[in-house]
Design a protein around this motif. Sequence first.
Motif, mmCIF file in Angstrom:
data_model
loop_
_atom_site.group_PDB
_atom_site.id
_atom_site.type_symbol
_atom_site.label_atom_id
_atom_site.label_comp_id
_atom_site.label_asym_id
_atom_site.label_seq_id
_atom_site.Cartn_x
_atom_site.Cartn_y
_atom_site.Cartn_z
ATOM 1 N N ALA A 265 2.843 0.653 3.853
ATOM 2 C CA ALA A 265 1.967 1.530 3.063
ATOM 3 C C ALA A 265 1.700 0.971 1.668
ATOM 4 O O ALA A 265 0.685 1.288 1.046
ATOM 5 C CB ALA A 265 2.617 2.910 2.943
ATOM 6 N N ALA A 266 2.619 0.131 1.169
ATOM 7 C CA ALA A 266 2.569 -0.272 -0.239
ATOM 8 C C ALA A 266 1.452 -1.276 -0.547
ATOM 9 O O ALA A 266 1.268 -2.251 0.184
ATOM 10 C CB ALA A 266 3.906 -0.886 -0.639
ATOM 11 N N ASP A 267 0.745 -1.016 -1.635
ATOM 12 C CA ASP A 267 -0.133 -2.053 -2.213
ATOM 13 C C ASP A 267 0.670 -2.858 -3.226
ATOM 14 O O ASP A 267 0.402 -4.037 -3.440
ATOM 15 C CB ASP A 267 -1.332 -1.401 -2.912
ATOM 16 C CG ASP A 267 -2.174 -0.633 -1.929
ATOM 17 O OD1 ASP A 267 -2.856 -1.282 -1.129
ATOM 18 O OD2 ASP A 267 -2.095 0.614 -1.921
ATOM 19 N N VAL A 268 1.610 -2.177 -3.868
ATOM 20 C CA VAL A 268 2.482 -2.823 -4.854
ATOM 21 C C VAL A 268 3.935 -2.556 -4.470
ATOM 22 O O VAL A 268 4.307 -1.410 -4.202
ATOM 23 C CB VAL A 268 2.247 -2.257 -6.275
ATOM 24 C CG1 VAL A 268 3.117 -2.998 -7.289
ATOM 25 C CG2 VAL A 268 0.794 -2.305 -6.662
ATOM 26 N N ILE A 269 4.727 -3.630 -4.447
ATOM 27 C CA ILE A 269 6.180 -3.484 -4.248
ATOM 28 C C ILE A 269 6.838 -3.826 -5.590
ATOM 29 O O ILE A 269 6.642 -4.920 -6.133
ATOM 30 C CB ILE A 269 6.698 -4.427 -3.144
ATOM 31 C CG1 ILE A 269 5.997 -4.119 -1.810
ATOM 32 C CG2 ILE A 269 8.217 -4.296 -2.998
ATOM 33 C CD1 ILE A 269 6.307 -5.121 -0.696
#
Length: 213
Positions: free
Chosen positions: A86-90
Amino acid sequence: MATLLHIDSSINGENSFSRKVTATYAEEWRKANPDGTYIYRDLGADPIPHMTALAYGAQNTDPAEHDPEQAKAWELTGTIHAEVDAADVILLGAPMYNFSIPSTLKAWLDRIASQKYAAGPDGRSALSDKKLIVATARGGSYAPGTPRESFEHQEPYLRSFFTFLGLTDDVHFLHTEMTLSHVVPALEQFKHIFEATSEQAHGRARELAGAVG
Ligand SMILES: Cc1cc2nc3c(=O)[nH]c(=O)nc-3n(C[C@H](O)[C@H](O)[C@H](O)COP(=O)(O)O)c2cc1C
């Protein structure tokens, strides 16, 4: 709609310097993305179990083919993979423990090191388009030219790990150094390094979150 996956791993709760930097990023990101989704995992307070043969087999097998034991072992890994997908940014908070990362963060990495995310011959994977921000905190300094430079197994290790997983394009390390200059008398003379790196890390965190100006 953008999604931020924020993971902390310090054992130091509110006294943690890596947590302060990840908090700055997360706060600014949430201001810049008011409709975004925010996922938080605290590996310091709520560690995930170490890898087992069963869990490892399950994460490298198509879930449709899991037997009941593998299906049970897959539950946690499946949740972790869903958060990563789901993440665009980790955003990772990574204290230096014994020249590397906390074992709790390593246990999380072990869960995502699967065939599903491994980079292909072109170096690309399902993770390649994501942004990765790593806020480290170290008691000493490992900057180029310092006596302990070669002991730095944190950024090189994490860069190798995420290169294996195809995540290389949009990767940022924010280091806060000499955090022990507050408590170790022999390091007091290096407080200015803490102050400079801390200011730089928070400034870069705000900048990367898109909130500068
Ligand atoms: C188990 C443990 C191991 C540590 N090992 C190192 C180390 O190898 N090098 C170092 O510079 N500091 C080391 N430290 C100090 C931490 O890196 C420092 O306190 C840092 O600020 C921790 O991150 P935090 O502030 O986010 O909790 C260690 C601390 C702990 C608790």
